[in-house]
Each structure stands twice: as structure tokens, then as C-alpha cells.
Design an enzyme around this catalytic site. Structure first.
Site, PDB file in Angstrom:
ATOM      1  N   SER A 344       0.819  -1.222   0.000  1.00 48.78           N
ATOM      2  CA  SER A 344       0.000   0.000   0.000  1.00 48.78           C
ATOM      3  C   SER A 344       0.852   1.272   0.000  1.00 48.78           C
ATOM      4  CB  SER A 344      -0.954  -0.051   1.193  1.00 48.78           C
ATOM      5  OG  SER A 344      -1.975   0.923   1.063  1.00 48.78           O
ATOM      6  N   ASP A 355      11.580   5.070  -8.790  1.00 46.67           N
ATOM      7  CA  ASP A 355      11.338   5.705 -10.082  1.00 46.67           C
ATOM      8  C   ASP A 355      12.157   6.974 -10.261  1.00 46.67           C
ATOM      9  OD1 ASP A 355       9.604   3.887 -11.133  1.00 46.67           O
ATOM     10  OD2 ASP A 355       7.871   5.221 -11.229  1.00 46.67           O
ATOM     11  N   LYS A 369      -0.154  -4.082  -3.332  1.00 46.44           N
ATOM     12  CA  LYS A 369      -1.450  -3.489  -2.999  1.00 46.44           C
ATOM     13  C   LYS A 369      -1.397  -2.005  -3.378  1.00 46.44           C
ATOM     14  CE  LYS A 369      -4.690  -2.479   0.757  1.00 46.44           C
ATOM     15  NZ  LYS A 369      -4.651  -1.013   0.578  1.00 46.44           N
TER      16      LYS A 369
END
Length: 499
Positions: A344, A355, A369
Site C-alpha cells: 500500500s 522511479d 497493494k
């Protein structure tokens, strides 16, 4: 007992049906929710079954049709309060008819019937949707936002309540309470034989007020009076250590104090002789928590640019998150540890830092999730939680059901030492970059490809100290660190700049 005229039950059902119909991530009709809501009563009496036709709700009991309720021709154009009233009226009418046939329903407490109805309403939603009654909901609120008290957990019911846990830096800790101490009286009331919940309620109260205790310390016959001021107590979620000028910060979850506590840990680590040489952010076992706190944690390590985004059919659930506060570490090398229980908002933190080439991920594939749940308070002080948006990383991919792929997989068979793990990761940099490219382009609903990619570094929940040793080894050499931090695609542009 619950009846069609019960105001609280009527309001609960109205809110439940409307919340799910208007705010769940996937469209679902009120008729479908209505059937599921009444069908929830089958958890009390298995003879109950609910069907629907284009015009009627069909009530069946013990394989017999015991009633039909006409569905509204259309609710378009009705005032909101009229729309709500229709669906709660049908539900409670159905409940009343079933009670006429079911002795089990007639003997069931109102709160249990309400729980069955609400749980039924969400039973066909995703696995993250749930209903929590008043007690469990209060416990969850306390974990997220803290509670007003003295900062202890007690065990009661036999003899005097015994202190089980004392929160660090809490009023109880400052007063000198320790695990194993017995609480004899609270505000003059004898606590012998009192249940844990009863004792906890007496210790809670308004912020700034005091509570008077008589305490028998463990392994002592002395009785010590104490006056302790109540204050907000928030569970500790950041556990830090500094080794060779490297901050190792384990974050167990995200509550309302997580980001500020981690920021304090970073500032303290920067004061060490020689300064801060690097950070190991340990998110293993972190199942998430408050999304905004996850965003704030990522923000601590980014100077600017995108952190993530949520998308949804619900306008209020769409958000674009960007770094705003500056990099508190001044660019110190950063490693993030992940495993099969990292989920999550913890995954959003790791995805953003990966990233943006701000961190090297070490460990195993994470849980996957990438959805966000809305927590809705109900009139009975319970909560209704269901998915209302999904998250995307700065590069635009959603990690829901896919998870995150680490640059150094500590769960694979190659490399028996930390040095070997780092060396192998560097030698396999091109292969890792190829996997990451496929990872970011994968459709999360493609089951076959998803399983194949996740099997490259299978999710693990062992939580070995080996991961930390690998991270420390990597941080010894800034060149190796940068080599792995920039594996995969080029630096992510601010894809949200024009949105």
C-alpha cells in the site's frame, strides 16, 4: 430489537448503500447493493436467500418465497434524502418480513443485525473492503491518530490489572510506570477483578486532565501514589539506529506522527560527528496506513518533482502528489528494504524513490497493494472501509497486484555474502533493467505475465538481518550505489506538471 422504525438502523443502511453506490472504485447499482445487504442476514440464519427480478426484490426463506417488495421505477430526479429513504425503507421492510419467519433473527441483538446487514453490503466488493464495529473502529482510530490517556496497555480480569506495555516518552513512562506493575486504584476506585477495557476507559479522558493511581510496582510490596496528566499518545512507528554514520530507520506503519518522527531521526543523525553518510529505510513488514503520511515520508528524501498519483471514478479520490519540502538528507545515499509484506502506501514510498532514482531497493518483490481505501465513519461509531482509488508510481505504472521489483534480490540463490550480493547485482545490471522495463509496462490484470515477473524474485517475509548487511555493503561505495540507483529507465520527468 431492530424494527423498520429503528432510526439508527435506518440511517446506517441509508449511508451504507449510498456510500458504496457513489464512492466505491467500480460502479455498482443500488439494486445490487440492496440484495447483498439483505443477503447478509444469511450469516445469522442460513435459510435466508434474496433474489431480484427487474421489478421486485424476492425474499426467500427455507426455499420458499415469503415476500416480494417492488423496486422503485427510477430514483433519478429525486431529492437526495428521498433517494436514501427509499433504499433503507426497502431494506428494513425486508428485515421485518424475515424476522417474522426466523426465530434466529428475532433473538439476535440489534448491533449484530446491523453488522450482518453492513457486512452483507460489501461482501461482493474487493478483499480490502470491511466493516468494523464501534470497538474495533475505535482501536483503529487510536492506531492512526493516537488517543488521550497516559500511554499504557493493561491486562485485567483476574486480580488487579497489570501493566503490559508502556509507550516510550508517554506520561506513564515519565511517571515511572513499568510492565508488570499492578494498578490498585484509579481515582480512588478499587480495581480488583476489573476487566482490561474497564480499566482502560478510566485511564482515558480529556487532554490535560489528571488521573490518580495507586500502583504496586513489580517485585515490591510498596504502594506508590501517582498523579499523571493525560495527553495524546500515538503509537511508535519509527525505530532508528545509527551505524557508521548511516541511519537505519525501520518504519512499521504510517500513522499521524510517522513523517515528523522520521524527520527528527534524520536531523539527529546529521548531528553525529562526520555527518550523515547514508540512510537505510526499512519498510519490510510495513502494510501501509495513512496515505498522506506515506507521501510525507517520500517527500523527506526528494527535492522536488512527482511522488505519485491516484486515479478513480470518484473525483474526491483523485490526487497528484509532489515533493514540496526539500530533501532533508541533502542527497545522502538511500536504500529502501522491501519484502512480501511491504504494501500500500509503503509501496508508494518505495516506488516513488525507485522511479526517481533516489533509492536502491533491496529485498524481495513486495506485496502488490496499489489501492487506496476510504474510511467512512458511521452513525453507530463504526467504520465502513472500501477501495475508492488506485495508485500509480511517478513513471505511470500501477503496482496493484504486481508489487515492486528490487535492484538487489536477496532471496535468490546467487551470492552467499553481502559482498557477493552487491557484486552479482552489478554484474546483472542489464538483466535487472530489462525486468524493470517489463514491470513498468505490464498490465496488472495480465495474470500469466504477472506471475512470471513476480517469480524472478519471489516475495519473502523472513525479514533477515542479511538485507541490512547488503545495504550497508552497498553504501560503502558511492559509485556502486549510483550504478544501481540509476538502473532501468532514465530519470522520470514530472509527468504531472500539466495536470
Amino acid at each position: 430489537m431492530t424494527s423498520p422504525d429503528d432510526p439508527q438502523t435506518r440511517e446506517l443502511i441509508s449511508q451504507t448503500i449510498e456510500l458504496v453506490a457513489t464512492r466505491y472504485i467500480d460502479p455498482i447499482s443500488r439494486e445490487q447493493i440492496l440484495v447483498s445487504t439483505l443477503d447478509g442476514l444469511s450469516s445469522i440464519d442460513e435459510n435466508i436467500r434474496v433474489d431480484i427480478t427487474p421489478t421486485d426484490l424476492v425474499l426467500q426463506y427455507d426455499d420458499r418465497t415469503v415476500g416480494k417488495i417492488a423496486l422503485p421505477a427510477s430514483s433519478d430526479g429525486m431529492a437526495d434524502h428521498e433517494n436514501l429513504q427509499i433504499w433503507s425503507e426497502i431494506t428494513l421492510t425486508g428485515l421485518a418480513r424475515y424476522r417474522a419467519h426466523s426465530a434466529k433473527l428475532r433473538s439476535t441483538a440489534t448491533k449484530d443485525i446491523e453488522s450482518a446487514l453492513i457486512s452483507g453490503a460489501i461482501r461482493n466488493l474487493d478483499r480490502y473492503s470491511r466493516y468494523e464495529g464501534p470497538v474495533r473502529a475505535e482501536n483503529a482510530r487510536n492506531r492512526r491518530d493516537g488517543y488521550i490517556g497516559i500511554g499504557v496497555r493493561v491486562v485485567g480480569g483476574s486480580g488487579y490489572p497489570v501493566v503490559k506495555l508502556v509507550h516510550a516518552e508517554s506520561p506513564a513512562a515519565r511517571a515511572g510506570l513499568h510492565p508488570g506493575d499492578q494498578i490498585l486504584t484509579v481515582n480512588g476506585e478499587d480495581m480488583y477483578g476489573k476487566a482490561s477495557r474497564y480499566a482502560a476507559d478510566l485511564l482515558h479522558g480529556e487532554e490535560g486532565t489528571s488521573v490518580l493511581l495507586e500502583v504496586n510496582a513489580a517485585k515490591s510490596n510498596a504502594i506508590t501514589p501517582m498523579e499523571i496528566l493525560r495527553e495524546r499518545v500515538i503509537d511508535r512507528t519509527v525505530f532508528d539506529d545509527v551505524r557508521d554514520n548511516i541511519l537505519i530507520a525501520r518504519v512499521s506503519s504510517f500513522n499521524s506522527a510517522t513523517a515528523s518522527t522520521l524527520a527528527d531521526s534524520i536531523m539527529k543523525a546529521k548531528l553525529y560527528d562526520g555527518g550523515l553518510h547514508g540512510v537505510i529505510l526499512d519498510l519490510r513488514g510495513n502494510r501501509g496506513g495513512l496515505l498522506q503520511q506515506g507521501v510525507a515520508v517520500a517527500d523527506l528524501f526528494l527535492a522536488d518533482g512527482p511522488i505519485g498519483k491516484t486515479f478513480s471514478r470518484v473525483t474526491a479520490a483523485r490526487h497528484i502528489f509532489k515533493a514540496e519540502t526539500g530533501d532533508l538528507t541533502n542527497g545522502a545515499p538511500l536504500v529502501v528494504l522491501i519484502d512480501g509484506r511491504t504494501a500500500s502506501s509503503a509501496e508508494l514510498v518505495a516506488a516513488a524513490l525507485q522511479d526517481r532514482h533516489r533509492a536502491v531497493l533491496i529485498g524481495s518483490t513486495s506485496f502488490g497493494k496499489g489501492s487506496v481505501q476510504a474510511i467512512n465513519d458511521l452513525p453507530n461509531d463504526g467504520t465502513l472501509t472500501f477501495t475508492w482509488s488506485r495508485m500509480t508510481a511517478p513513471s505511470g505504472y500501477t503496482f496493484d497486484r504486481i508489487g515492486l521489483f528490487p535492484a538487489i534480490c536477496t532471496k535468490s540463490g546467487t551470492g552467499s555474502t553481502a559482498i557477493h550480493k552487491v557484486a552479482n547485482a552489478l554484474s546483472q545490471r542489464d538483466e535487472t533493467a530489462s525486468v524493470m522495463m517489463k514491470w513498468r509496462k505490464l498490465d496488472y490484470q495480465d495474470e500469466k505475465s504477472r506471475r512470471e515477473l513476480r517469480s524472478v524474485c519471489p516475495a519473502s517475509t523472513n525479514g533477515e538481518t542479511f538485507d541490512v548487511e547488503v545495504a550497508l555493503e552497498l553504501l560503502k561505495n558511492n559509485r556502486e550505489y549510483k550504478n544501481l540507483a540509476y538502473v532501468g529507465q532514465e530519470e522520470i520527468a514530472d509527468t504531472f506538471a500539466s495536470q
